[in-house]
Design a protein around this motif. Sequence first.
Motif, PDB file in Angstrom:
ATOM      1  N   VAL A  36     -31.519 -14.686   0.099  1.00  0.00           N
ATOM      2  CA  VAL A  36     -31.536 -15.289  -1.239  1.00  0.00           C
ATOM      3  C   VAL A  36     -30.124 -15.567  -1.738  1.00  0.00           C
ATOM      4  N   THR A  37     -29.920 -16.789  -2.198  1.00  0.00           N
ATOM      5  CA  THR A  37     -28.679 -17.190  -2.857  1.00  0.00           C
ATOM      6  C   THR A  37     -29.010 -17.694  -4.254  1.00  0.00           C
ATOM      7  N   ALA A  94     -23.439 -16.401  -7.439  1.00  0.00           N
ATOM      8  CA  ALA A  94     -23.531 -14.961  -7.668  1.00  0.00           C
ATOM      9  C   ALA A  94     -24.133 -14.212  -6.490  1.00  0.00           C
ATOM     10  N   LEU A  95     -25.094 -14.834  -5.823  1.00  0.00           N
ATOM     11  CA  LEU A  95     -25.747 -14.206  -4.677  1.00  0.00           C
ATOM     12  C   LEU A  95     -25.506 -15.052  -3.441  1.00  0.00           C
ATOM     13  N   PHE A  96     -25.139 -14.377  -2.343  1.00  0.00           N
ATOM     14  CA  PHE A  96     -24.735 -15.081  -1.126  1.00  0.00           C
ATOM     15  C   PHE A  96     -25.618 -14.749   0.078  1.00  0.00           C
ATOM     16  N   HIS A 116     -33.335 -19.131  -7.790  1.00  0.00           N
ATOM     17  CA  HIS A 116     -32.529 -19.011  -6.589  1.00  0.00           C
ATOM     18  C   HIS A 116     -32.381 -20.381  -5.942  1.00  0.00           C
ATOM     19  N   SER A 117     -31.247 -20.577  -5.310  1.00  0.00           N
ATOM     20  CA  SER A 117     -30.939 -21.870  -4.706  1.00  0.00           C
ATOM     21  C   SER A 117     -31.211 -21.900  -3.211  1.00  0.00           C
ATOM     22  N   GLY A 118     -31.393 -20.742  -2.610  1.00  0.00           N
ATOM     23  CA  GLY A 118     -31.663 -20.663  -1.181  1.00  0.00           C
ATOM     24  C   GLY A 118     -32.388 -19.391  -0.841  1.00  0.00           C
ATOM     25  N   GLY A 119     -33.018 -19.359   0.329  1.00  0.00           N
ATOM     26  CA  GLY A 119     -33.770 -18.191   0.735  1.00  0.00           C
ATOM     27  C   GLY A 119     -35.161 -18.183   0.134  1.00  0.00           C
ATOM     28  N   GLN A 120     -35.825 -17.059   0.263  1.00  0.00           N
ATOM     29  CA  GLN A 120     -37.218 -16.949  -0.172  1.00  0.00           C
ATOM     30  C   GLN A 120     -37.465 -15.634  -0.890  1.00  0.00           C
ATOM     31  N   LYS A 130     -32.888 -10.571 -11.883  1.00  0.00           N
ATOM     32  CA  LYS A 130     -33.231 -11.795 -12.603  1.00  0.00           C
ATOM     33  C   LYS A 130     -33.937 -12.798 -11.701  1.00  0.00           C
ATOM     34  N   VAL A 131     -33.504 -12.888 -10.451  1.00  0.00           N
ATOM     35  CA  VAL A 131     -34.164 -13.787  -9.505  1.00  0.00           C
ATOM     36  C   VAL A 131     -35.603 -13.340  -9.267  1.00  0.00           C
TER      37      VAL A 131
END
Length: 229
Positions: free
Chosen positions: A9-10, A18-20, A55-59, A47-48
């Motif tokens: 998750v990004t 914030a998340l990589f 989130h912009s990526g991942g699941q 928060k995600v």
Amino acid sequence: MSLLSLDGVTASYGPVQALFGVDLALEEGEVLALMGRNGMGKSSTIKVICRLLKHSGGQVRFDGTDLAALPPHKAARAGLGLVPEGRRCFANLTVYENLIAAARPGAWDCARVYGFFERLGERQGQTAATLSGGEQQMLAIGRALMTNPRLLILDEATEGLAPVVRQEIWAAISRLKAETGLAILVVDKSLKELRQVADRAVILERGKTVWAGGFDALTHDITDTYLGV
């Protein structure tokens, strides 16, 4: 299949990432500690999960359902109960009114919450603003339980409380684990107490999962490197 899973998750706040790459899995009835120094992405991860940050990526999956398309209120109805950092009780509402504000049918009702937190029963007619910090935290937990969640998320539930009150909150978490089998995701800095209540831990560093495992494998080298304790 895990009750909750995050895979790669990004997420970003506008142009600031914030998340990589957050990975975690939480099983039914498990207590999972989400750990890391300040600013490493713990609250952003919460928060995600609760759909307060996209989130912009991942699941992100909860009970097999992809949460990406759900707004926050539907994520809550799916079974996510959040106790937010800073408690955020409705100051001008009574204890009773706070509890029923987001209540959903199920095993947790006012009588059960009052039985679990006796002081809330004694103060059910008082406004939240008149409660002590510890009582407000109990109210925040009780309010989340009144949604009858499948997963209870505690974000810094003991922060800013007196030591004796912190122990009351930890005792309540231990009781929830022992008596209800409720899955719990807990963010906290108290390593000693987390060891006593959590089954496993996930550590974040700079918005990325860097370690995951049982507390028996959490060595001093790992805590020194990633937690500074």
